[in-house]
Design a protein around this motif. Structure first.
Motif, PDB file in Angstrom:
ATOM      1  N   ASP A  16      23.459 145.437  -4.433  1.00 60.58           N
ATOM      2  CA  ASP A  16      24.076 146.427  -5.306  1.00 60.58           C
ATOM      3  C   ASP A  16      25.225 147.188  -4.647  1.00 60.58           C
ATOM      4  O   ASP A  16      25.534 148.315  -5.019  1.00 60.58           O
ATOM      5  CB  ASP A  16      23.022 147.404  -5.821  1.00 60.58           C
ATOM      6  N   SER A  17      25.900 146.564  -3.687  1.00 60.35           N
ATOM      7  CA  SER A  17      27.042 147.189  -3.011  1.00 60.35           C
ATOM      8  C   SER A  17      28.140 146.169  -2.756  1.00 60.35           C
ATOM      9  O   SER A  17      27.869 144.984  -2.613  1.00 60.35           O
ATOM     10  CB  SER A  17      26.623 147.797  -1.671  1.00 60.35           C
ATOM     11  N   ALA A  18      29.361 146.681  -2.672  1.00 55.96           N
ATOM     12  CA  ALA A  18      30.505 145.808  -2.404  1.00 55.96           C
ATOM     13  C   ALA A  18      31.590 146.599  -1.699  1.00 55.96           C
ATOM     14  O   ALA A  18      31.617 147.827  -1.741  1.00 55.96           O
ATOM     15  CB  ALA A  18      31.053 145.242  -3.714  1.00 55.96           C
ATOM     16  N   ILE A  19      32.494 145.860  -1.060  1.00 51.67           N
ATOM     17  CA  ILE A  19      33.719 146.441  -0.516  1.00 51.67           C
ATOM     18  C   ILE A  19      34.814 146.151  -1.530  1.00 51.67           C
ATOM     19  O   ILE A  19      34.988 145.009  -1.964  1.00 51.67           O
ATOM     20  CB  ILE A  19      34.095 145.821   0.846  1.00 51.67           C
ATOM     21  N   ILE A  20      35.524 147.199  -1.929  1.00 47.58           N
ATOM     22  CA  ILE A  20      36.637 147.052  -2.873  1.00 47.58           C
ATOM     23  C   ILE A  20      37.949 147.285  -2.151  1.00 47.58           C
ATOM     24  O   ILE A  20      37.986 147.882  -1.086  1.00 47.58           O
ATOM     25  CB  ILE A  20      36.521 148.042  -4.054  1.00 47.58           C
ATOM     26  N   ASN A  21      39.031 146.809  -2.762  1.00 53.72           N
ATOM     27  CA  ASN A  21      40.380 147.086  -2.292  1.00 53.72           C
ATOM     28  C   ASN A  21      41.048 147.924  -3.356  1.00 53.72           C
ATOM     29  O   ASN A  21      41.196 147.503  -4.503  1.00 53.72           O
ATOM     30  CB  ASN A  21      41.160 145.798  -2.061  1.00 53.72           C
ATOM     31  N   LEU A  22      41.439 149.105  -2.962  1.00 54.71           N
ATOM     32  CA  LEU A  22      42.066 150.057  -3.877  1.00 54.71           C
ATOM     33  C   LEU A  22      43.433 150.427  -3.318  1.00 54.71           C
ATOM     34  O   LEU A  22      43.554 151.305  -2.488  1.00 54.71           O
ATOM     35  CB  LEU A  22      41.174 151.287  -4.009  1.00 54.71           C
ATOM     36  N   GLY A  23      44.438 149.650  -3.719  1.00 56.20           N
ATOM     37  CA  GLY A  23      45.786 149.907  -3.226  1.00 56.20           C
ATOM     38  C   GLY A  23      45.916 149.759  -1.726  1.00 56.20           C
ATOM     39  O   GLY A  23      46.646 150.517  -1.097  1.00 56.20           O
ATOM     40  N   GLY A  24      45.190 148.817  -1.134  1.00 53.59           N
ATOM     41  CA  GLY A  24      45.242 148.603   0.302  1.00 53.59           C
ATOM     42  C   GLY A  24      44.160 149.337   1.064  1.00 53.59           C
ATOM     43  O   GLY A  24      43.926 149.058   2.238  1.00 53.59           O
ATOM     44  N   MET A  25      43.507 150.287   0.434  1.00 54.14           N
ATOM     45  CA  MET A  25      42.412 151.007   1.062  1.00 54.14           C
ATOM     46  C   MET A  25      41.097 150.303   0.734  1.00 54.14           C
ATOM     47  O   MET A  25      40.842 149.986  -0.424  1.00 54.14           O
ATOM     48  CB  MET A  25      42.366 152.445   0.541  1.00 54.14           C
ATOM     49  N   ARG A  26      40.279 150.049   1.743  1.00 52.91           N
ATOM     50  CA  ARG A  26      38.988 149.395   1.532  1.00 52.91           C
ATOM     51  C   ARG A  26      37.897 150.457   1.536  1.00 52.91           C
ATOM     52  O   ARG A  26      37.931 151.381   2.346  1.00 52.91           O
ATOM     53  CB  ARG A  26      38.737 148.368   2.618  1.00 52.91           C
ATOM     54  N   LYS A  27      36.944 150.301   0.607  1.00 54.73           N
ATOM     55  CA  LYS A  27      35.895 151.293   0.472  1.00 54.73           C
ATOM     56  C   LYS A  27      34.630 150.622  -0.050  1.00 54.73           C
ATOM     57  O   LYS A  27      34.698 149.699  -0.854  1.00 54.73           O
ATOM     58  CB  LYS A  27      36.355 152.369  -0.517  1.00 54.73           C
ATOM     59  N   GLU A  28      33.486 151.119   0.390  1.00 54.60           N
ATOM     60  CA  GLU A  28      32.214 150.624  -0.116  1.00 54.60           C
ATOM     61  C   GLU A  28      31.866 151.364  -1.406  1.00 54.60           C
ATOM     62  O   GLU A  28      32.012 152.586  -1.484  1.00 54.60           O
ATOM     63  CB  GLU A  28      31.099 150.844   0.902  1.00 54.60           C
ATOM     64  N   VAL A  29      31.430 150.605  -2.419  1.00 56.50           N
ATOM     65  CA  VAL A  29      31.010 151.201  -3.683  1.00 56.50           C
ATOM     66  C   VAL A  29      29.675 150.605  -4.121  1.00 56.50           C
ATOM     67  O   VAL A  29      29.300 149.520  -3.706  1.00 56.50           O
ATOM     68  CB  VAL A  29      32.046 151.001  -4.821  1.00 56.50           C
ATOM     69  N   SER A  30      29.001 151.329  -4.981  1.00 52.52           N
ATOM     70  CA  SER A  30      27.744 150.859  -5.549  1.00 52.52           C
ATOM     71  C   SER A  30      28.022 150.005  -6.780  1.00 52.52           C
ATOM     72  O   SER A  30      28.871 150.343  -7.612  1.00 52.52           O
ATOM     73  CB  SER A  30      26.882 152.052  -5.953  1.00 52.52           C
ATOM     74  N   LEU A  31      27.276 148.914  -6.912  1.00 47.38           N
ATOM     75  CA  LEU A  31      27.351 148.055  -8.093  1.00 47.38           C
ATOM     76  C   LEU A  31      26.132 148.249  -8.994  1.00 47.38           C
ATOM     77  O   LEU A  31      25.879 147.450  -9.888  1.00 47.38           O
ATOM     78  CB  LEU A  31      27.436 146.583  -7.673  1.00 47.38           C
ATOM     79  N   ALA A  32      25.386 149.312  -8.782  1.00 44.66           N
ATOM     80  CA  ALA A  32      24.139 149.545  -9.504  1.00 44.66           C
ATOM     81  C   ALA A  32      24.324 149.643 -11.020  1.00 44.66           C
ATOM     82  O   ALA A  32      23.383 149.376 -11.772  1.00 44.66           O
ATOM     83  CB  ALA A  32      23.461 150.815  -8.982  1.00 44.66           C
ATOM     84  N   LEU A  33      25.519 149.983 -11.472  1.00 44.24           N
ATOM     85  CA  LEU A  33      25.749 150.200 -12.904  1.00 44.24           C
ATOM     86  C   LEU A  33      26.390 149.013 -13.619  1.00 44.24           C
ATOM     87  O   LEU A  33      26.626 149.081 -14.825  1.00 44.24           O
ATOM     88  CB  LEU A  33      26.617 151.448 -13.112  1.00 44.24           C
TER      89      LEU A  33
END
Length: 80
Positions: A16-33
């Motif tokens: 239920d987690s992933a690393i996203i790319n947001l305009g070159g910035m990488r961040k961990e987010v929850s996929l629970a929803l």
């Protein structure tokens, strides 16, 4: 007011987690929803949660609008 931004899934790191790319910035987010997310998908992200899956065309359109608003803000500053 809330701002939810399209981001591309770069890496699935847990069920239920992933690393996203947001305009070159990488961040961990929850996929629970959200369900059925794969690397390369676009999701709407707010407050560390992916809220909704987007198709690639819709994500590209939304990101282009954000870029246009940023350019307009740079050109016009605080004139309003």
């Amino acid at each position: 007011m809330c701002l939810a931004i399209p981001a591309r899934i770069e890496q699935l790191i847990a069920e239920d987690s992933a690393i996203i790319n947001l305009g070159g910035m990488r961040k961990e987010v929850s996929l629970a929803l959200v369900e059925n997310i794969a690397v390369g998908d676009y999701v709407i992200v707010h407050a560390g949660y992916a809220l909704q899956k987007l198709d690639q065309e819709e994500a590209a359109h939304t990101l282009a609008m954000f870029a246009e608003m940023s350019t307009m803000n740079e050109l016009h500053g605080d004139e309003a």
